[in-house]
Design a protein around this motif. Structure first.
Motif: not given
Length: 835
Positions: A71-88, A407-416
């Protein structure tokens, strides 16, 4: 989707003999790594014999843990394939086995805390800029594992989201500031269980828990909640978690024997599936009669308990599971994954990605997973709740979305830094598949519970929803089929007490009791019988106290009316006698009887009769004070006139030679001086009575059950005897003076009238004193009135009415000649014969 799943099942089952690469699916690189702690295996090998700090491994696959990890693997794979939650942005994951064992979970947790890209944990004074290997952690599932790991992660403020741990201890955000969970706390669960027991009237139960943090914590919460719901615990037991221990079997058998001994029909189980499996297997083997088993999600949905041979013979199984929606696409995802892991190309790619995650480090993943097929897990796919794991992953992803400023289009990669996510997890809601979630103040979510019933159709088990709980519990009782056929099972150590009854403990169980009616003068509030205050009363079996009504001699009582009638007659007779004497004042009979002294005596008798009114109506201290004084003074006035006449008769008859000398002190105006002197003496005695202790008003709450008796109580019997004793002395002197007088008995004689009058007075007072001292009711006033009226009637009837008879009907006896002859002793009879 169902036909595809069935096709995959058949293919996966056919290829089950060939090892797969499923174990290589639980590590993936990414921009941000999320750690996972899941129970892939159970039954650790030789843990007790471990003498070196070597790796701890498990020997048996736990299918539930595997599905949660998927279930965790499915959720992460789904998020990685999403274009709105964490795009890029690509999330990675590193999922490890906990083996249900704190040592194993601790090993993986320490790995998560290592500095990113290294195998060591930096020792620093300030960890603000410290970048651990993982950004957040999902899991573990058990409360005792969470209590251990949460302290580690909370020090580094790494978000940790559990999908199963429900211990109330984890609600302490001061101790565990970075711990979150997507399940309700046990506090909500035990409240739901208590309401369920109340709904069916079950108040005599057993509670059994696994000997771990979850079981002990839930049981402790339940015990405190049960008392507030009038639920009695027949016994509480703990199940061993280490079933390989030699003492485990004896402990389980002792638990079954205790269930039989206490004769409970309801058992509440707070435990995980393995201890429950052992308990139910022993209960079936030992022939335990059918019971109602109330369970929790920790074992209700597990295939381990449901697959026990002859499990249907244990009785009725009810329990609560968390309300959770389905995860769309998950079953197909699992089916496709099991198909893919059979393919060599897919496995080669998976192993390459796996090796990118520093494979030389700790390697406690799912070794047994390579030897199972979809067929082995298919029965649990639709049964287990995957949404808590799914929501846990999405909570971290949404916090990361806000922390990065996506945003729904892009996500800046930063050290969090991990600790930067906490603010967004604490304050912002997030949506998962259209459903809104938000962590509360204790970092938990409460979606409520469903009440389910194990419903068997031949050998097929169905989880039948029969109720739900959010803020209140609702149950569809028509859908619940108990093992007792037409009626629900009973399990009562006591029955519900009716209004006006209280609990009387019986036996050695403090919560077992009989319902006993409250007695009069007390009321019951179901738990205790409380005496009413002194000024109140209560009938038996009452729930409240009532104010007492006042009780005294009322004017409108039939007895009072009868006494007032008798008083009126007595007063009337006295007044008639006084009028008759007044009209015949100069006649020899009236003069011989005392003349004007008779009028004074009749006046005091009238006042004495009228004093009866002082004893009727509501008494007061002032009334109580004057009652006895009025009685004594009025009677003294009458007896003082008798004393003068008695002394006169004695002087004339017994001391004729001295008579002329002393008679002048007993006749005419000097006689009034003696009367005044007698009254003055009585007044002095009344003053002593007031000084020593007059009668006072008493509110008697003991004599009558529902009323307060208002009576006059004697404070000083010495003062009482002193005041009335003087009248007694006067009466005694009168009696002695007249009793010794010698008469022929053939003519009317004044001395005999005084003698019998005094005799009647003594008889009345003997009875009066005996009754007056012992009575404490309104009859005391009746006794006083009765003694006054009988005394007056006695004086009238014996002394005055015979004279009135002579005046009215025997006028020939009321002449000077007759009375001159009658005062002589011996010549008196000869004189009458000559007439």
């Amino acid at each position: 989707m169902v036909p595809d799943l069935l096709l995959c099942l058949s293919f996966g089952y056919a290829a089950a003999l060939k090892p797969t690469c499923l174990s290589a699916q639980f590590r993936r690189p990414g921009d941000y790594i999320i750690g996972g702690l899941f129970p892939f295996g159970m039954d650790t090998i030789n843990l007790t014999a471990r003498s070196e700090p070597t790796l701890v491994v498990c020997e048996r696959l736990f299918v539930d843990g595997l599905i949660w990890a998927l279930g965790m693997k499915f959720a992460i794979d789904q998020i990685n394939n999403s274009t709105s939650l964490l795009p890029g942005v690509k999330l990675g994951y590193d999922i490890y086995d906990t083996c249900f064992e704190p040592l194993v979970a601790l090993q993986s947790s320490l790995l998560f805390l290592t500095r990113n890209g290294t195998s060591g944990i930096g020792v620093l004074c300030n960890y603000t800029d410290y970048q651990p290997r993982v950004t957040a952690v999902i899991g573990p599932h058990k409360s005792d594992l969470c209590l251990l790991t949460a302290k580690l992660f909370s020090f580094f403020l790494i978000p940790q989201v559990s999908y199963k741990a429900s211990s109330e201890k984890l609600s302490n955000t001061d101790l565990y500031p970075s711990f979150y969970r997507t399940v309700p706390s046990d506090k909500n669960l035990v409240e739901a269980v208590a309401l369920l027991l109340n709904k069916f009237g079950w108040n005599w139960i057993a509670t059994i828990a696994s000997d771990d943090e979850y079981g002990r914590g839930a049981q402790e919460l339940f015990l405190s909640t049960a008392g507030n719901h009038s639920i009695c615990i027949a016994f509480k037991g703990l199940l061993p978690t280490d079933l390989t221990d030699s003492k485990a079997k004896n402990q389980l058998e002792d638990t079954i024997k205790l269930i039989n001994k206490t004769k409970v029909n309801i058992i509440v189980l707070f435990a995980f599936s393995q201890p429950v499996q052992a308990l139910l297997e022993h209960s079936i083997r030992m022939g335990l009669s059918k019971k109602v088993w109330i369970g929790t999600e920790a074992w209700l949905l597990s295939n381990i308990a449901a697959s026990i041979p002859n499990i249907q013979s244990i009785g009725t199984v009810l329990g609560f599971i968390m309300k959770a929606g389905t995860v769309p696409g998950f079953q197909k995802y699992v089916a496709d994954l099991f198909t893919s892991v059979q393919q060599d190309k897919f496995c080669q790619e998976s192993r390459e990605l796996h090796h990118l995650m520093n494979s030389d480090m700790l390697d406690i993943h799912c070794k047994e997973c390579d030897h199972i097929s979809l067929h082995n897990v298919s029965s649990m796919l639709s049964r287990l709740l995957i949404q808590p794991v799914y929501v846990a992953v999405y909570s971290v992803a949404h916090a990361l979305h806000r922390a990065l400023g996506c945003t729904h289009q892009v996500c800046p990669k930063a050290a969090i830094r991990s600790w930067q996510l906490l603010h967004f997890m604490n304050t912002f809601p997030f949506k998962v598949n259209g459903q809104s979630f938000m962590f509360d103040q204790s970092h938990g979510t409460n979606t409520g519970y469903k009440l389910i019933l194990w419903s068997w159709n031949n050998s097929t088990l169905t989880y039948l929803p029969v109720g739900d709980y959010e803020e209140s519990l609702s149950i569809d009782k028509s859908q619940i089929q108990f093992h007792t056929a037409d009626q629900k099972p009973t399990s009562e150590c006591f029955r519900r007490c009716k209004p006006g009854q209280f609990r009387r403990i019986k036996g050695f169980h403090l919560c077992c009791y009989d319902c006993t009616d409250s007695s009069h003068r007390s009321f019951a509030d179901s738990s205790t019988c409380t005496p009413c205050p002194e000024h109140q009363w209560a009938p038996s079996r009452s729930t409240r106290c009532y104010n007492r009504s006042e009780r005294y001699l009322f004017w409108n009582q039939p007895l009072t009316l009868a006494l007032l009638t008798l008083m009126s007659i007595t007063v009337s007779l006295t007044c008639l006698a006084a009028v008759l004497f007044l009209k015949n004042l100069e006649t020899p009979l009236v003069q011989a009887s005392g003349g004007k002294l008779n009028l004074f005596a009749l006046l005091t008798l009238t006042l004495l009769c009228l004093s009866c009114c002082l004893y009727i109506g509501k008494p007061s201290n002032d009334l109580c004070m004057i009652q006895q004084m009025v009685y004594a003074l009025c009677l003294n006035g009458c007896f003082s006139t008798f004393l003068i006449k008695s002394l006169e008769i004695t002087l004339v008859t017994e001391f004729p030679r001295c008579a002329p000398t002393f008679l002048r002190w007993l006749t005419q105006r000097r006689a009034w001086l003696l009367v005044a002197l007698s009254l003055l003496t009585e007044c002095l005695l009344c003053f002593c009575y007031l000084h020593l202790g007059p009668d006072y008003l008493v509110s008697d709450y003991k004599s009558l059950p529902t009323e307060v008796l208002l009576v006059c109580n004697t404070e000083s019997w010495f003062a009482f005897a002193l005041m009335h004793g003087y009248n007694g002395c006067l009466a005694l002197v009168c009696f002695l003076c007249t009793f010794m007088v010698q008469t022929s008995g053939k003519t009317y004689n004044i001395a005999r009238g005084i003698t019998f009058t005094i005799l009647i007075y003594f008889i009345i007072w003997i009875f009066f004193i005996a009754i007056f001292v012992t009575l404490k009711t309104v009859l005391r006033s009746v006794t006083q009135i009765g003694s006054i009226l009988t005394t007056c009637l006695g004086i009238l009837g014996i002394y005055y009415i015979p004279k009135c008879y002579i005046i009215l009907l025997k006028p020939d006896m009321n002449t000077v000649d007759y009375f001159q002859n009658s005062i002589k002793e011996e010549p008196e009879e000869d004189s009458i014969n000559r007439q």
